[in-house]
Design an enzyme around this catalytic site. Sequence first.
Site, PDB file in Angstrom:
ATOM      1  CE  LYS A  89     -35.307  10.099   6.696  1.00  0.00           C
ATOM      2  NZ  LYS A  89     -33.942  10.345   5.910  1.00  0.00           N
ATOM      3  NE  ARG A 127     -28.855  35.200  12.942  1.00  0.00           N
ATOM      4  CZ  ARG A 127     -28.527  36.517  12.531  1.00  0.00           C
ATOM      5  NH1 ARG A 127     -29.469  37.364  12.023  1.00  0.00           N
ATOM      6  NH2 ARG A 127     -27.437  36.907  13.211  1.00  0.00           N
ATOM      7  CD  GLU A 162     -29.665   5.079   2.881  1.00  0.00           C
ATOM      8  OE1 GLU A 162     -30.403   4.472   3.662  1.00  0.00           O
ATOM      9  OE2 GLU A 162     -28.686   5.596   2.989  1.00  0.00           O
ATOM     10  NE  ARG A 182     -33.444  11.857  10.993  1.00  0.00           N
ATOM     11  CZ  ARG A 182     -34.002  12.793  10.378  1.00  0.00           C
ATOM     12  NH1 ARG A 182     -34.844  13.898  10.892  1.00  0.00           N
ATOM     13  NH2 ARG A 182     -33.556  12.936   8.917  1.00  0.00           N
ATOM     14  CE  LYS A 195     -29.922  12.629  10.484  1.00  0.00           C
ATOM     15  NZ  LYS A 195     -29.348  11.172  10.702  1.00  0.00           N
ATOM     16  CG  ASN A 203     -27.699   6.946  11.418  1.00  0.00           C
ATOM     17  OD1 ASN A 203     -27.593   7.278  10.135  1.00  0.00           O
ATOM     18  ND2 ASN A 203     -27.911   7.621  12.440  1.00  0.00           N
ATOM     19  CG  HIS A 254     -21.299   7.765   7.383  1.00  0.00           C
ATOM     20  ND1 HIS A 254     -22.118   8.389   8.482  1.00  0.00           N
ATOM     21  CD2 HIS A 254     -22.112   7.719   6.506  1.00  0.00           C
ATOM     22  CE1 HIS A 254     -23.297   8.517   7.698  1.00  0.00           C
ATOM     23  NE2 HIS A 254     -23.328   8.137   6.506  1.00  0.00           N
ATOM     24  CG  HIS A 309     -26.013   5.101   7.485  1.00  0.00           C
ATOM     25  ND1 HIS A 309     -26.867   3.859   6.988  1.00  0.00           N
ATOM     26  CD2 HIS A 309     -26.380   6.109   6.587  1.00  0.00           C
ATOM     27  CE1 HIS A 309     -27.633   4.321   6.170  1.00  0.00           C
ATOM     28  NE2 HIS A 309     -27.388   5.566   5.791  1.00  0.00           N
ATOM     29  CG  HIS A 359     -24.697   6.966   1.043  1.00  0.00           C
ATOM     30  ND1 HIS A 359     -23.904   6.935   2.192  1.00  0.00           N
ATOM     31  CD2 HIS A 359     -25.946   6.884   1.491  1.00  0.00           C
ATOM     32  CE1 HIS A 359     -24.859   7.140   3.281  1.00  0.00           C
ATOM     33  NE2 HIS A 359     -25.913   6.968   2.645  1.00  0.00           N
ATOM     34  CD  GLU A 372     -29.416  10.887  14.239  1.00  0.00           C
ATOM     35  OE1 GLU A 372     -29.911  10.952  12.981  1.00  0.00           O
ATOM     36  OE2 GLU A 372     -28.433  10.675  14.526  1.00  0.00           O
TER      37      GLU A 372
HETATM   38  N1  GLY Z   1     -30.545   9.104   6.585  1.00  0.00           N
HETATM   39  C1  GLY Z   1     -30.690   8.841   7.943  1.00  0.00           C
HETATM   40  C2  GLY Z   1     -31.822  10.252   8.479  1.00  0.00           C
HETATM   41  O1  GLY Z   1     -32.452  10.989   7.740  1.00  0.00           O
HETATM   42  O2  GLY Z   1     -32.003  10.224   9.555  1.00  0.00           O
END
Ligand code: GLY
Length: 361
Positions: free
Chosen positions: A227, A122, A186, A241, A144, A245, A252, A248, A265, A237
Amino acid sequence: MKIEHVDVPLDNNSYTINIGDDIIDSKYLFPLLKKGDRVVLVTNNVVSDMWKNTIVHYLLQYRIIIDEFILPDGEKYKNLHSVESLLSFLLKKKHDRNSILISLGGGVIGDLTGFVASVYQRGIRFLQIPTTLLAQVDASVGGKTGVNHVLGKNMIGSFWQPIGVIIDTIFLSTLSTRQLVSGFAEVIKYAISFDYEFFVWLEKNLVKLSVDSKKMLYCIKKCCQLKSKIVNLDEREKKSRMLLNFGHTYGHAIETHFRYSTWSHGDAIAVGMIIASKTAEIIGLLKSTDTKRILKLIYMAGLPIMPPKNMYAQEYLKYMERDKKNISGGITLILPTSIGKVEIFNNIKKDVIVSSIQSFL
Ligand code: GLY
């Protein structure tokens, strides 16, 4: 030895990002680990060959007890199978809730280690030591964690903050040009999304970054600061947040379509940012001169600027319709309204998406 600090202030579990050149053996860097701690160093075979001994040597000096878990290198190993292997390893070695995982590697290792840390008994602590530019400027910060599914990138995961991040530019010296260039995607994302001045700075300095460590440190710190600000506003998010993206959603789709193998990526995100800028231009949000400037910077970085020839617009839609940002069945995209500012747009029409992609084919 100068160590720069960027704080990530959160309601719970705030931490500090330590940034410097050749700082990994500094005794100041491990105040979070103490004598007698049990750690598991999680890494991949390539990073392990180059850096594991250095880290292990240092940890042993501090009488830290270490187990090592080494995965093969590659995004295709960021899956539930690897999660299960690491969990079994922890159980076999009788690790308990006081154990600490250390991720030493790029985004794949960081995301996977963090995810396992979030579910093992946990939740246990983990420390990020990112070794690629891409992980240093983005993936290692913000908690994340997760793995991919064949039907979608990062579809299985959690928010689980590390106890600290140690960014040492010495690791960048052993990256291939392709890996370094991948990280620039990035970096450019941060500039387009949030900071016009930084974009202008990159237009002047991007090509010098790999040979100028002061400039590289400035660049990494800048991305971490940008960030940290966003993660502080919206750790889970719910809204802002999502702005991280940009590029992305298209990116993706490309990565998933090619099964996380042929498109890295960074390369996929670079092309994703170009298609998203085109989408913004078609809708009338972005000036065509700005799209051209974005494309030029991405090109200058050595990143691809053309979408894969053998992927059709309908194939993008298949993946984009499953994106985590979508609401009520419509496709959500993060689009630039100028260089230095992105916004969230819901329910983007499919024909606009198709035209954006087809404009490059
Ligand atoms: N890489 C995007 C984020 O961490 O929200």
